[in-house]
Design a protein around this motif. Structure first.
Motif, PDB file in Angstrom:
ATOM      1  N   LEU A   1     -46.494  24.327  -7.561  1.00 54.91           N
ATOM      2  CA  LEU A   1     -45.687  24.586  -8.080  1.00 54.91           C
ATOM      3  C   LEU A   1     -43.810  24.384  -7.994  1.00 54.91           C
ATOM      4  CD1 LEU A   1     -46.206  25.241 -11.216  1.00 54.91           C
ATOM      5  CD2 LEU A   1     -44.679  27.463 -10.436  1.00 54.91           C
ATOM      6  N   ILE A   2     -44.274  22.486  -8.400  1.00 58.66           N
ATOM      7  CA  ILE A   2     -42.795  21.961  -7.653  1.00 58.66           C
ATOM      8  C   ILE A   2     -41.771  21.362  -8.996  1.00 58.66           C
ATOM      9  CG2 ILE A   2     -43.566  20.257  -6.286  1.00 58.66           C
ATOM     10  CD1 ILE A   2     -43.710  18.273  -8.160  1.00 58.66           C
ATOM     11  N   GLY A   3     -41.896  22.360 -10.028  1.00 61.58           N
ATOM     12  CA  GLY A   3     -40.862  22.437 -11.470  1.00 61.58           C
ATOM     13  C   GLY A   3     -41.909  23.609 -12.188  1.00 61.58           C
ATOM     14  N   GLN A   4     -41.036  24.339 -13.034  1.00 58.98           N
ATOM     15  CA  GLN A   4     -41.466  24.964 -14.094  1.00 58.98           C
ATOM     16  C   GLN A   4     -40.327  25.250 -14.730  1.00 58.98           C
ATOM     17  OE1 GLN A   4     -42.795  29.171 -14.023  1.00 58.98           O
ATOM     18  NE2 GLN A   4     -42.326  29.386 -12.231  1.00 58.98           N
ATOM     19  N   GLY A   5     -40.512  25.074 -16.774  1.00 54.39           N
ATOM     20  CA  GLY A   5     -39.363  24.909 -17.353  1.00 54.39           C
ATOM     21  C   GLY A   5     -39.774  24.421 -18.504  1.00 54.39           C
ATOM     22  N   THR A   6     -38.891  24.051 -19.244  1.00 51.29           N
ATOM     23  CA  THR A   6     -39.332  23.592 -20.192  1.00 51.29           C
ATOM     24  C   THR A   6     -38.614  22.349 -20.010  1.00 51.29           C
ATOM     25  OG1 THR A   6     -37.208  23.502 -21.407  1.00 51.29           O
ATOM     26  CG2 THR A   6     -37.739  25.184 -22.424  1.00 51.29           C
ATOM     27  N   VAL A   7     -39.824  21.030 -21.430  1.00 50.03           N
ATOM     28  CA  VAL A   7     -39.650  19.426 -20.631  1.00 50.03           C
ATOM     29  C   VAL A   7     -37.860  19.234 -20.764  1.00 50.03           C
ATOM     30  CG1 VAL A   7     -40.343  17.561 -21.145  1.00 50.03           C
ATOM     31  CG2 VAL A   7     -41.960  19.766 -21.895  1.00 50.03           C
ATOM     32  N   GLU A   8     -37.232  19.382 -21.054  1.00 51.91           N
ATOM     33  CA  GLU A   8     -35.786  19.488 -21.131  1.00 51.91           C
ATOM     34  C   GLU A   8     -35.273  19.688 -19.847  1.00 51.91           C
ATOM     35  OE1 GLU A   8     -37.072  20.723 -24.090  1.00 51.91           O
ATOM     36  OE2 GLU A   8     -36.965  18.818 -24.801  1.00 51.91           O
ATOM     37  N   ASP A   9     -35.743  20.943 -19.644  1.00 46.74           N
ATOM     38  CA  ASP A   9     -35.151  21.495 -18.701  1.00 46.74           C
ATOM     39  C   ASP A   9     -35.169  20.644 -16.696  1.00 46.74           C
ATOM     40  OD1 ASP A   9     -34.450  23.697 -20.052  1.00 46.74           O
ATOM     41  OD2 ASP A   9     -35.705  25.138 -18.898  1.00 46.74           O
ATOM     42  N   LEU A  10     -37.159  20.437 -17.557  1.00 52.17           N
ATOM     43  CA  LEU A  10     -37.041  19.826 -15.752  1.00 52.17           C
ATOM     44  C   LEU A  10     -36.774  18.305 -16.128  1.00 52.17           C
ATOM     45  CD1 LEU A  10     -41.488  20.678 -16.255  1.00 52.17           C
ATOM     46  CD2 LEU A  10     -39.414  21.527 -14.479  1.00 52.17           C
ATOM     47  N   ALA A  11     -36.236  17.554 -17.974  1.00 51.52           N
ATOM     48  CA  ALA A  11     -35.913  16.851 -17.238  1.00 51.52           C
ATOM     49  C   ALA A  11     -34.385  16.042 -16.947  1.00 51.52           C
ATOM     50  CB  ALA A  11     -36.387  15.788 -18.699  1.00 51.52           C
ATOM     51  N   THR A  12     -33.985  17.037 -17.268  1.00 53.53           N
ATOM     52  CA  THR A  12     -31.800  17.593 -16.274  1.00 53.53           C
ATOM     53  C   THR A  12     -32.714  17.182 -14.584  1.00 53.53           C
ATOM     54  OG1 THR A  12     -32.199  19.132 -18.111  1.00 53.53           O
ATOM     55  CG2 THR A  12     -29.749  18.028 -16.847  1.00 53.53           C
ATOM     56  N   ARG A  13     -33.580  18.249 -13.877  1.00 54.30           N
ATOM     57  CA  ARG A  13     -34.055  18.528 -13.146  1.00 54.30           C
ATOM     58  C   ARG A  13     -34.144  17.348 -12.353  1.00 54.30           C
ATOM     59  NH1 ARG A  13     -36.802  23.207 -10.549  1.00 54.30           N
ATOM     60  NH2 ARG A  13     -37.344  23.867 -12.428  1.00 54.30           N
ATOM     61  N   PHE A  14     -35.500  16.783 -13.003  1.00 50.46           N
ATOM     62  CA  PHE A  14     -35.715  16.182 -12.677  1.00 50.46           C
ATOM     63  C   PHE A  14     -35.334  14.428 -12.482  1.00 50.46           C
ATOM     64  CE2 PHE A  14     -38.701  19.564 -11.617  1.00 50.46           C
ATOM     65  CZ  PHE A  14     -38.341  19.298 -10.303  1.00 50.46           C
ATOM     66  N   GLY A  15     -34.368  14.435 -13.909  1.00 51.05           N
ATOM     67  CA  GLY A  15     -34.728  13.005 -14.367  1.00 51.05           C
ATOM     68  C   GLY A  15     -33.389  12.350 -14.114  1.00 51.05           C
ATOM     69  N   GLU A  16     -32.623  12.231 -12.502  1.00 51.50           N
ATOM     70  CA  GLU A  16     -31.479  12.244 -11.746  1.00 51.50           C
ATOM     71  C   GLU A  16     -30.191  11.801 -12.768  1.00 51.50           C
ATOM     72  OE1 GLU A  16     -33.519   8.529 -10.584  1.00 51.50           O
ATOM     73  OE2 GLU A  16     -33.612   9.082  -8.526  1.00 51.50           O
ATOM     74  N   ASP A  17     -30.436  12.978 -14.021  1.00 52.21           N
ATOM     75  CA  ASP A  17     -29.418  12.960 -14.427  1.00 52.21           C
ATOM     76  C   ASP A  17     -29.340  12.230 -15.224  1.00 52.21           C
ATOM     77  OD1 ASP A  17     -27.422  14.169 -15.815  1.00 52.21           O
ATOM     78  OD2 ASP A  17     -25.799  14.054 -14.627  1.00 52.21           O
ATOM     79  N   THR A  18     -30.351  11.254 -16.263  1.00 49.76           N
ATOM     80  CA  THR A  18     -30.760   9.798 -17.231  1.00 49.76           C
ATOM     81  C   THR A  18     -30.457  10.579 -18.047  1.00 49.76           C
ATOM     82  OG1 THR A  18     -30.572   8.479 -14.408  1.00 49.76           O
ATOM     83  CG2 THR A  18     -31.237   7.279 -16.743  1.00 49.76           C
ATOM     84  N   ALA A  19     -30.382  10.092 -18.938  1.00 50.78           N
ATOM     85  CA  ALA A  19     -31.385   9.973 -20.445  1.00 50.78           C
ATOM     86  C   ALA A  19     -31.166   8.520 -20.828  1.00 50.78           C
ATOM     87  CB  ALA A  19     -29.710  10.769 -21.565  1.00 50.78           C
ATOM     88  N   HIS A  20     -31.983   8.348 -21.878  1.00 53.60           N
ATOM     89  CA  HIS A  20     -32.178   7.261 -22.567  1.00 53.60           C
ATOM     90  C   HIS A  20     -31.763   6.777 -23.884  1.00 53.60           C
ATOM     91  CE1 HIS A  20     -34.366   6.084 -18.301  1.00 53.60           C
ATOM     92  NE2 HIS A  20     -35.230   7.238 -18.908  1.00 53.60           N
TER      93      HIS A  20
END
Ligand SMILES: Nc1ncnc2c1ncn2[C@@H]1O[C@H](COP(=O)(O)OP(=O)(O)O)[C@@H](O)[C@H]1O
Ligand SMILES: [Mg+2]
Lengths: 350, 332
Positions: free
Chosen positions: B217-236
């Motif tokens: 399990l390499i990550g768990q949480g809400t989709v937004e949490d994961l986006a912040t964690r793995f999204g390289e801090d990038t929004a679109h």
């Protein structure tokens, strides 16, 4: 082989008990044990299936055809020896004059294993290929309820079919030939029915084993029926071949060589369940048979000669075939235990 | 008062098949009243995890507790209270849908009258009421899947475990099924664990997700949490413009690139598609949208759409797997 030595179906070998044993504190909260629910469903399925009808017809033919050919002789026997013992049993054992093999017990003995295989060959792999096994096992039942329930349903259906066949034969005797069984004869027929059920249960357990081990129902049907043909039809031939290989009679060999080969042949034959069944079947249906097979020692031959005049009572006959019955039961238990253990160790998904 | 234990808890749950570790040290919690999505590619270990939760296979190490019980030791109790939809569920083809459910009801020890009421309700919920009396061999894959969900509901479980519930169901059906699951959580306070390899499909329905790759399990949480964690801090930010001619396009690209916080400008990939702006840090996303609006007005560009695009779970998954890989390799 003895019954005590073979594994009990309810127990897994000790080394895997931790994985297989049902936790003791867990009683099923069902009104009735899970296996009875499964057995009930399977039994209803069997009853409504085409194979049930087909097998009933095939077995009825296996009984009626020889009866038809033997009926003249049976009627003759009944007339000339009114009051003679075992006239009713002649229904089962008397062949036609021309073809001695054309007798009810032989025919039924050959065809009956089909019953066992037919009601078991797809028991477990059928559930796997339909994708129902994981769903079934996720209900609040024990895993062994599945295999126990299926075996119980199979036993019930083969008992039903075989009892119906015996009833047909007896009905034929009563109604068409007008012969009435004596009490002792009824008991012998019941004993023979029991023996036949045990024999077919062996094939049922074997079919179940195939259905656990083989992924495809078609494969297990093919192998099951193949082995049935091999054993029932070519059994004698194979035994002769094997004995010939193991103890060849040298050219110009003496009586001892021939005797050794014959003894070996008999020993191997005894390993075949079909032989066990045939020998026991003969003894149970014919009170005048006082030994299970050809004597293999001089002592046995003499002993046999001394008893030749007398008819055996049922308990004497039973005593004679007891080792056969025990061996058949042990083989059945061994087959079922193998299927049970294999099933318990298998992964849920295929 | 001690807070009630979560309906599904695992601690260090591990399953090894000879050399292969199918599930590796899994720590998971699913609360009552939430839908948890176990997401990962084929072979990630989702089904193996689920089988351990139901006591259908033994863990090599670690523990699981489902409805407060250890499924390895009390499988019957667990299976009585947990509804399960297996992957590629099957039914007896010679029996009707309703008869199949009746068999399940009998296996659960239900009285006939109780059972029939529940069966009718469940069939209605999954939208199969009108086909319930046809034999199961006439059902399509999607209908079998629905029947499987009805089957899992017969025992009125407090926990529902669904293995790939939306595979083989058409897009409209997926929406219906996911709505049904939402309703179950809302009305009955169920805990639902569902697994899927179709990440974006179930993204909308899951309260939380766990990203599963190669048994870990390499990550768990809400989709937004994961986006912040793995999204390289990038929004679109998605921008739609009505432009005529390549010259306009070049001008617009220059305008967007000059905005503060915009680190990348994705041009439209087709006539109907929009522009896609990469924003870093992700927190600057609102300001960027305002700046886009102002810049368009100032430069005479006609705006047709302007919105933040939801983080895509597929994207997150790719990044998460990518980030986790070096660790997995060095651990092996
Ligand atoms: N019985 C088994 N023996 C050996 N390996 C298995 C067995 N069952 C599953 N696996 C392996 O475990 C891994 C995880 O499988 P699975 O849990 O089915 O993944 P998922 O459901 O996420 O697609 C896969 O690599 C699979 O090949
Ligand atoms: Mg899977």
């Amino acid at each position: 082989m003895s019954a005590a030595a073979s594994p009990r179906p309810e127990r897994a070998p000790a080394h895997e008990r931790s994985q297989l044993a049902r936790p003791a504190q867990e009683a099923s909260a069902l009104g009735r044990p899970g296996w009875t629910v499964i057995a009930g469903k399977e039994f209803a399925d069997h009853l409504l299936s085409a194979r049930f009808i087909v097998l009933l017809v095939v077995l009825a033919l296996a009984a009626v055809v020889p009866l038809y050919f033997a009926s003249a002789r049976i009627r003759e026997l009944a007339e000339q020896a009114s009051g003679a013992q075992a006239v009713f049993l002649a229904l089962f054992t008397l062949g036609s004059q021309q073809v001695p093999l054309l007798r009810v017990d032989a025919f039924v003995g050959i065809v009956a294993p089909l019953l066992g295989i037919a009601f078991a060959f797809d028991a477990v792999n059928g559930e796997r290929s339909e994708g129902t096994l994981p769903r079934l096992l996720s209900q609040p039942i024990h895993r062994d309820d599945v295999i126990n329930g299926k075996f119980a349903a199979g036993l019930a259906i083969i008992s039903l079919v075989l009892t119906a066949i015996v009833a047909i034969i007896a009905g034929f005797g009563l109604l068409r030939l007008g012969i009435v069984p004596a009490g002792g004869e009824v008991l012998r027929i019941v004993a023979w029915l029991g023996l036949t059920i045990v024999y077919v249960a062996l094939w049922l357990a074997f079919g179940l084993l195939l259905s656990v081990l083989l992924r495809r129902a078609a494969t297990s049907a093919l192998i099951g029926f193949g082995i049935w043909i091999l054993i029932t039809i070519f059994g004698g031939l194979i035994v002769g071949l094997v004995a010939g290989l193991l103890a060849p009679i040298p050219s110009g060999g003496g009586a001892t060589d021939i005797l050794a080969s014959a003894q070996l042949q008999q020993l191997i034959t005894r390993l075949l369940p079909s032989t066990l069944y045939q020998e026991a079947s003969l003894v149970l249906l014919d009170p005048s048979i006082t030994q299970v097979s050809t004597p293999s020692t001089i002592g046995q031959a003499i002993a046999a000669q001394e008893q030749i005049a007398s008819l055996l009572s049922l308990d004497q006959s039973l005593l004679l075939v007891w080792p056969h019955v025990v061996a058949l039961v042990a083989l059945t238990v061994a087959c079922f235990a193998a299927a049970y253990v294999a099933f318990m160790r298998q992964e849920v998904r295929a | 008062m001690i807070a009630a234990e979560a309906p599904i808890v695992t601690r260090g749950l591990t399953k090894r098949y000879e050399a292969l570790t199918a599930v590796d040290q899994l720590d998971l919690e699913v609360q009552a009243g939430e839908i948890f999505g176990l997401l990962g590619q084929n072979g990630a270990g989702k089904t193996t995890t689920i089988l351990m939760l139901l006591g259908l296979t033994e863990p090599t190490a670690g523990t699981a507790r489902v409805v407060g019980l250890d499924p390895a030791r009390r499988p019957l109790e667990v299976k009585r209270r947990v509804g399960y939809l297996p992957d590629a569920v099957g039914f007896y083809g010679n029996m009707t849908g309703r008869q199949n459910l009746r068999y399940t009801a009998r296996l659960n020890g239900l009285e006939r009258r109780d059972a029939d009421a529940r069966i009718a309700e469940a069939l209605d919920q999954v939208g199969l009421a009108d086909r319930a009396d046809s034999t199961a061999e006439t059902y399509s894959r999607g209908m079998l899947q629905r029947l499987g969900i009805a089957d899992a509901l017969i025992k009125q479980p407090s926990v529902l475990i669904l293995d790939e519930p939306t595979t083989a169901i058409d897009p409209l059906g997926v929406v219906e099924i996911l709505d049904l699951l939402r309703g179950l959580v809302r009305d009955r306070g169920m805990a639902i664990l569902l697994s899927s390899h179709l990440l974006s499909q179930v993204q909308s329905v899951c309260d939380r997700v766990g990203i599963f790759a190669a048994g870990r399990l390499i990550g768990q949480g809400t989709v937004e949490d994961l986006a912040t964690r793995f999204g390289e801090d990038t929004a679109h930010v998605e921008v739609g413009l009505e432009l005529d001619g390549p010259a306009e396009t070049e001008r617009a690209a220059a305008v967007f690139a000059s905005l503060d916080g915009v680190v990348g400008v994705g041009r439209p990939e087709g006539p109907a598609a929009g522009w896609r702006l990469d924003v870093r840090p992700a927190s600057a996303e609102r300001q960027v949208r305002q700046a886009v609006l102002a810049a368009c007005v100032a430069n005479g560009l006609t705006l047709s759409t302007l919105r933040a695009s939801a983080p895509s779970l597929d994207e997150i998954y790719r990044r998460a797997v990518h980030q986790a890989r070096p660790a997995a390799v060095s651990a092996a």
